[in-house]
Design an enzyme around this catalytic site. Sequence first.
Site, short mmCIF file in Angstrom:
data_model
loop_
_atom_site.label_atom_id
_atom_site.label_comp_id
_atom_site.label_asym_id
_atom_site.label_seq_id
_atom_site.Cartn_x
_atom_site.Cartn_y
_atom_site.Cartn_z
N GLU A 40 9.57 1.85 3.38
CA GLU A 40 8.87 0.94 3.89
C GLU A 40 7.56 1.16 3.34
OE1 GLU A 40 7.79 -0.51 8.61
OE2 GLU A 40 8.26 1.43 8.20
N LYS A 106 11.27 -7.50 8.09
CA LYS A 106 11.39 -6.84 9.29
C LYS A 106 11.45 -7.47 10.53
CE LYS A 106 9.27 -2.44 11.44
NZ LYS A 106 8.27 -1.53 11.15
N CYS A 142 12.82 0.55 9.50
CA CYS A 142 11.95 1.57 10.27
C CYS A 142 12.38 1.31 11.95
CB CYS A 142 10.46 1.52 10.17
SG CYS A 142 9.51 2.93 10.85
#
Length: 266
Positions: A40, A106, A142
């Site tokens: 990321e 995300k 994440c």
Amino acid sequence: MRIALSQLAGGTEPAENLRLVAEQTELAAARGADLVVFPEATMARFGVPLAPLAEPLDGPWANAVREIARRTGVLLVAGMFTPGDRGRVRNTLLITGRGVDTHYDKLHLFDAFDFAESATVAPGDRVVTASLDGLTLGFATCYDVRFPELFDRLARRGARVMVLPASWGAGPGKAEQWEVLVRARALDSTSWVLAVGQADPATVGDPPATSAPTGIGHSMVVSPLGEVVARLDGAPGLLVADLDEAATDSARATLPVLRNRRTDLG
């Protein structure tokens, strides 16, 4: 399938990070990797203003990544920032090469541990899979790892390998949480999980000056039964591993949680 996880200590300059992407992808391809995954925020690490750095998916940074993937013959995954709404950006994974060109924004933003990602980042709105040589990959980023329903949905859409770039926040117990969560998501979905994080900046003499999640390293490859089969420590490194695709079939026969899961409850 041979995969490579590139645990970078990314900086704040997209051009320099792009140079690292090219260098690491070439090394991975020379070792026979089919899939090369970067963390990321590969484009630029957290802790600096993101809006001035964001570029569209057809912009120069993304197109340069596409060219690296084309030249080396790999499927390449790298975190970048694309323009979002209300002055925010989107935390985007560019997924390109080997006949694939897609992206994942995300879904779950890191509004936790005294950090508010949603102040500068807009959330995505779709679940994404892609196929590499007939094998379906699912994508998460994440903080997504804390939400098992995403991994369940990806598995039900056919994903057998979960690709999880991250820039994990440092702090007491955070490395332990990262490993527990990654291994749990492998077990939840009975899938391989490829978890690659930004390296710990302190390992290259650049300790973070903000509370932004700039990475702790500890990238790992986890089997569909939750075993860590390869890992790195906090320092930058390139992790290359072979995935046994039959291990997913075996795990799902032995531990049929996807088939046994109740969907009829209120």
